[in-house]
Design a protein around this motif. Structure first.
Motif, PDB file in Angstrom:
ATOM      1  N   LEU A  13       1.258  -1.687  -0.273  1.00  0.00           N
ATOM      2  CA  LEU A  13      -0.027  -0.160   0.039  1.00  0.00           C
ATOM      3  C   LEU A  13       0.936   1.196   0.324  1.00  0.00           C
ATOM      4  O   LEU A  13       0.660   1.960  -0.586  1.00  0.00           O
ATOM      5  N   VAL A  40      -8.706   0.708   0.870  1.00  0.00           N
ATOM      6  CA  VAL A  40      -8.557  -0.395  -0.175  1.00  0.00           C
ATOM      7  C   VAL A  40      -9.695  -0.746  -0.511  1.00  0.00           C
ATOM      8  O   VAL A  40     -10.588  -1.203   0.827  1.00  0.00           O
ATOM      9  N   LEU A  52      -0.909  -5.274  -2.712  1.00  0.00           N
ATOM     10  CA  LEU A  52      -2.312  -4.694  -3.191  1.00  0.00           C
ATOM     11  C   LEU A  52      -2.086  -5.736  -4.493  1.00  0.00           C
ATOM     12  O   LEU A  52      -1.208  -5.831  -4.960  1.00  0.00           O
ATOM     13  N   ASP A  56      -7.533  -4.677  -7.311  1.00  0.00           N
ATOM     14  CA  ASP A  56      -7.512  -3.589  -5.897  1.00  0.00           C
ATOM     15  C   ASP A  56      -7.484  -2.414  -6.581  1.00  0.00           C
ATOM     16  O   ASP A  56      -7.115  -1.982  -7.480  1.00  0.00           O
ATOM     17  N   VAL A  58      -7.638   1.341  -4.412  1.00  0.00           N
ATOM     18  CA  VAL A  58      -7.597   2.579  -3.334  1.00  0.00           C
ATOM     19  C   VAL A  58      -7.254   3.690  -3.282  1.00  0.00           C
ATOM     20  O   VAL A  58      -7.418   4.559  -4.949  1.00  0.00           O
TER      21      VAL A  58
END
Length: 69
Positions: A13, A40, A52, A56, A58
């Motif tokens: 991340l 997330v 991740l 995914d 963010v």
């Protein structure tokens, strides 16, 4: 929406926030993540080392990053 293409199986991340240019440094990434400012897949995550994977999404500061394989 910014897109990050994975070179490996996953990206962490904090690294994703830096790669997308949303933070200047790892220290800044750590602060915003621990402050609960980063989500997330729609859920707040306070783990800088969260892995991740492709698909995914963010969110931070009104910006979104999509992770692609």
């Amino acid at each position: 929406m910014e897109t990050i293409k994975l070179r490996d199986e996953f990206i962490k991340l904090g690294q994703a926030l830096k790669a997308a240019g949303l933070v200047e440094s790892g220290v800044e990434a750590k602060e915003v993540i621990q402050d609960g400012q980063v989500s997330v897949n729609g859920e707040i995550d306070t783990r800088r080392g969260r892995k991740l994977y492709g698909g995914d999404v963010v969110s931070f500061g009104g910006e979104e990053i999509k992770i692609e394989d």
